[in-house]
Design a protein around this motif. Structure first.
Motif, PDB file in Angstrom:
ATOM      1  N   MET A  66      -0.765  13.156  12.072  1.00 17.38           N
ATOM      2  CA  MET A  66       0.271  12.134  12.156  1.00 17.38           C
ATOM      3  C   MET A  66       0.332  11.286  10.890  1.00 17.38           C
ATOM      4  O   MET A  66       1.412  10.939  10.396  1.00 17.38           O
ATOM      5  N   GLN A  73       3.505  10.849   8.221  1.00 20.78           N
ATOM      6  CA  GLN A  73       4.002   9.547   7.791  1.00 20.78           C
ATOM      7  C   GLN A  73       3.961   9.411   6.272  1.00 20.78           C
ATOM      8  O   GLN A  73       4.862   8.816   5.670  1.00 20.78           O
ATOM      9  N   THR A 112       7.607  10.392  13.237  1.00 22.78           N
ATOM     10  CA  THR A 112       6.544  10.771  14.160  1.00 22.78           C
ATOM     11  C   THR A 112       6.750  10.078  15.501  1.00 22.78           C
ATOM     12  O   THR A 112       7.285   8.972  15.576  1.00 22.78           O
ATOM     13  N   PRO A 170       2.509   5.869  15.664  1.00 23.77           N
ATOM     14  CA  PRO A 170       3.665   6.609  15.152  1.00 23.77           C
ATOM     15  C   PRO A 170       4.888   5.722  14.998  1.00 23.77           C
ATOM     16  O   PRO A 170       4.842   4.516  15.263  1.00 23.77           O
TER      17      PRO A 170
END
Length: 477
Positions: free
Chosen positions: A168, A172, A178, A197
């Motif tokens: 994740m 990013q 995300t 996220p």
């Protein structure tokens, strides 16, 4: 939708049931998405005909788990501070001890908790965790995968797994939107949020309010109310067997009506075998009064113990075990994986039993999907297997506060009351079913069969929005 590629991140087996075994994948494909499971489980997703990219040998930074566990303690402290409610202490697990390594780790967790136990301190801990994970080869591998595959969005199937951090964070870093799914109705009060996220997908408005309450850094426009695919299979009923076929397959007596006793894990219900024995005694009494009842026992899928064996053997004439069809792939609870066969088994178990008895589980919502009542066990055993344990601890947990009224379930307040509770369940006037439906509608967006479609529609909106905000803009301002 110029880029239709979506990565479904499976950090562990928890997401299989919701996102691999339902119609979720097919509904996304029908909407034009190019779907790939980014798979960190031992399950072969390609065996279902789905595309997958396997995550090989992911190694988190050795200090990440220490900081993550400190974050849990800090978040629980903050929950108590904001609410002035000590119930959050009940979510703490005992610290590990017994070896020098465990003692050092526990000491580090306690020190970090003491040093950073504030809202500002929690921000620093979260930043440390991200910094640690970005130093790992695992993070760099995730970056390379994402650069090569160029997905339009990475959707993580649960919010609580440390192994999801690197994928994740890599997304990013590359500006890829995300999202994560809050996978269970009781997760948020427990301080289980590990990921940060751009978007959070939740079951209901009730859960959205919880998320915003516990994590003030999250903005309302980051939280998407979609419902959960968990209950969709109850509306399909495609693999529903006839009563005769189901009873024949599992050695059930076609002349009996069956009560389902749904077992809990040993931590939640250490005295579960005694509760099962008490239920068997009550069924015997009812049968003497002219009923013809049996008990179908479905154990907790992650409980492979022999603790029920004596009760099952003693009551073999009325008690039949129908074990969940899960696969044990490792030594920990989250390495016991569900199967598609077990979804069919659960559907048929509910369809062909009259009611369910358990200690505070979400099976109440599975059964209410079939307009059938649930009875909650609500008494302590005098010679408990775990001295000091009490059912009162279970029902104090915050997620039970979502219950609109006490009549949402039938309450078993003593062994002697089981007879009357079962009788009420068999002849329910409708009040319990109505109240349970109200509860279900509160904790899960309705209609439940549209959850997957709502998730995909929301993903589509995120991808199509060229001005989608990143986590840095939204969460860290």
């Amino acid at each position: 939708m110029t880029n239709n590629k979506v990565f479904l991140l499976l950090p562990d087996g928890i997401g299989l049931r919701n996102f691999a075994y339902t119609d979720f994948y097919e509904k996304g494909r029908q909407m034009g998405f190019d779907l790939t499971f980014w798979n960190n489980t031992s399950f072969d997703i390609s065996s279902l005909g789905f595309k997958e990219i396997r995550i090989v040998n992911p190694k988190m930074h050795p200090l990440t788990d220490v900081f993550k566990k400190a974050r849990v303690q800090i978040d629980l402290n903050e929950n108590i501070r904001r609410s002035n409610d000590p119930v959050y202490d009940s979510y703490r697990f005992p610290f590990a001890s017994g070896t020098l390594v465990k003692w050092v780790k526990t000491s580090a967790i306690k020190a970090l908790t003491a040093l950073y136990s504030s809202e500002k301190g929690a921000v620093k801990i979260r930043k440390y965790i991200s910094k640690l994970e970005k130093q790992t080869p695992y993070y760099r591998e995730c970056l390379e995968t994402l650069k090569r595959e160029k997905p339009a969005l990475v959707f993580c199937t649960n919010q609580r797994t440390v192994s999801a951090l690197a994928p994740m964070l890599a997304a990013q870093e590359l500006g890829i939107p995300t999202a994560t799914f809050i996978f269970s109705w009781d997760n948020l009060p427990k301080a289980t949020l590990v990921l940060e996220p751009d978007y959070y997908f939740v079951w209901s408005d009730y859960m959205k309010n919880e998320l915003l309450q516990y994590y003030p850094f999250i903005k309302p426009n980051q939280v998407m109310v979609t419902g959960t695919p968990q209950f969709e299979t109850h509306t399909y009923r495609r693999n529903l067997e006839s009563r005769a076929d189901f009873f024949r397959a599992y050695g059930l007596d076609p002349n009996k009506k069956y009560i389902c006793y749904s077992g809990d894990d040993v931590t939640t219900s250490p005295d579960d075998p005694q509760y099962l024995a008490d239920t068997a005694d009550a069924v015997r009494q009812l049968n003497k009064q002219g009923h013809d009842l049996g008990i179908l026992f479905r154990r907790c899928p992650v409980d492979f113990s022999n603790r029920y064996d004596a009760v099952l053997a003693k009551n073999a004439d009325i008690l039949t075990a129908v074990d969940p069809k899960w696969k044990k792939m490792g030594d920990y609870w989250n390495t016991v994986l569900p199967t598609t066969e077990d979804l069919d088994l659960q559907v048929n178990t509910i369809a062909h039993t009259e009611m369910v008895i358990n200690l505070g589980s979400s099976m109440v919502f599975d059964y209410i999907s079939y307009d059938k009542p649930c009875a909650y066990i609500n008494y302590d055993v005098s010679d408990s297997k775990q001295p000091g344990w009490s059912v009162a601890k279970i029902y104090r947990f915050v997620h039970f506060r979502s219950m609109p009224s006490r009549e949402s379930v039938l309450w078993i307040d003593s062994p002697q009351s089981i007879v009357e509770v079962i009788r009420k369940g068999l002849n329910d006037s409708g009040q319990t079913v109505r109240e349970a439906k109200r509860w279900f509608e509160r904790i899960n967006q309705h209609p439940p069969q549209d959850a997957s479609s709502r998730i995909w529609q929301t993903i589509n909106q995120i991808i199509d929005n060229p001005a989608v905000a990143t986590t840095k803009e939204l969460a860290h301002g």
